[in-house]
Write an enzyme that holds these catalytic residues in place. Structure first.
Site, PDB file in Angstrom:
ATOM      1  N   ASP A 119       0.840  -1.195   0.000  1.00 53.77           N
ATOM      2  CA  ASP A 119       0.000   0.000   0.000  1.00 53.77           C
ATOM      3  C   ASP A 119       0.876   1.246   0.000  1.00 53.77           C
ATOM      4  OD1 ASP A 119      -2.295  -1.523   0.098  1.00 53.77           O
ATOM      5  OD2 ASP A 119      -2.579  -1.287   2.265  1.00 53.77           O
ATOM      6  N   ARG A 120       0.357   2.330  -0.526  1.00 52.63           N
ATOM      7  CA  ARG A 120       1.108   3.589  -0.574  1.00 52.63           C
ATOM      8  C   ARG A 120       1.593   4.002   0.808  1.00 52.63           C
ATOM      9  NH1 ARG A 120       0.359   9.263  -0.279  1.00 52.63           N
ATOM     10  NH2 ARG A 120      -1.677   8.934   0.666  1.00 52.63           N
TER      11      ARG A 120
END
Length: 304
Positions: A144-145
């Site tokens: 995930d970012r």
């Protein structure tokens, strides 16, 4: 699939392409020129006429699309998108390992793995393709970012298959560390097993009661520090938001999580409160040479 692009990558990003429809013998094309089709195909915010004037649309052979070119079916047209100015993501993107087949990096929080949405240049793939001169570099798994830590990438397309198969078959051991509240009444270690469903367009994933198990995580305590603790997480599956949701459901949501327990209105350019979730180690038996591989993040919790 399109043929090889006649345009070199720019800023580490491959050229985009569009293709005119196949010939329909029952219905003649409604466009007289390729440029007319481009004006209809390309989103309104793109200055198609300006790009035509600057010869920024090209055919497979690299020749420019001219405004009066006759329309042709099944024709590929290539171009580079105009990119918005992006705020630089802070933190070092360090290379932990590099060889002929693999690049392994230690990703900082807030840096996207792949270009998407408002993050194109500020993504691992685009930055490293440019910095390392590897135009085919691609991730073998995702972070995930807002998640930090170890991320593996293949240097060329030909190496993706063997490694991606290992991830898909869950033959790669991944260990995460998370900073979250301490609970005296929580019996650990524990293995969380449930069914997670993520609806596209909805921020949070959901646990579906009584559905077949598709998400499994081992949770144990690594260290305690007052009201917080560092937890060691070993996922046996890879559902979207699995670790974040599993700790939330145990009553120990990860510090800095903008989605659990509630969705917070945080700007994508706000880097002040990183999620305290770290992809700490990745271990596997190399599918090409049979060697033992182990990659360890140099980052420590709490992340700043």
């Amino acid at each position: 699939m399109p043929p090889r692009s006649p345009l070199a990558a720019r800023h580490g990003l491959s050229a985009a392409w569009v293709r005119t429809p196949d010939r329909d013998r029952l219905r003649p094309p409604r466009w007289q020129t390729v440029s007319a089709w481009l004006r209809e195909k390309i989103p309104d915010e793109v200055d198609v006429d300006g790009m035509l004037a600057d010869a920024r649309f090209v055919y497979d052979d690299g020749s420019a699309v001219r405004p009066d070119d006759e329309y042709r079916p099944h024709t590929f047209v290539w171009f580079h998108r105009d990119l918005r100015e992006e705020v630089e993501v802070p933190g070092e993107l360090s290379v932990l390992h590099r060889d002929e087949r693999l690049v392994v990096v230690d990703k900082p929080p807030f840096l996207s793995t792949i270009p998407r949405g408002r993050h194109v240049r500020q993504s691992v793939v685009v930055r490293l393709r440019d910095e390392l001169g590897l135009p085919e570099l691609s991730p073998l798994h995702r972070l995930d970012r807002v998640t930090s830590g170890v991320l593996m990438l293949a240097t060329e397309r030909r190496w993706r298959g063997p490694y991606q198969t290992m991830f898909e078959q869950q033959r790669v051991r991944k260990t995460y560390l998370a900073l979250a509240p301490w609970r005296d009444d929580l019996a650990l270690p524990v293995t969380v097993r449930n069914h997670i469903h993520k609806t596209r367009g909805v921020w949070q994933a959901q646990v579906v009661p009584d559905a077949p198990v598709n998400a499994v995580t081992d949770v144990e305590v690594e260290a305690r520090a007052g009201d917080l603790a560092v937890y060691r997480l070993t996922p046996h599956t890879g559902r979207t938001h699995q670790l974040r949701l599993h700790l939330h459901d145990l009553g120990i949501p990860i510090v800095g999580d903008p989605l659990y327990p509630e969705v917070l209105d945080v700007s994508v350019d706000d880097f002040s409160r990183p999620l305290q979730l770290l992809a700490s180690t990745v271990e596997l038996v190399d599918p090409v040479d049979g060697g033992e591989r182990r990659f360890v993040s140099a980052r420590q919790l709490p992340l700043e």
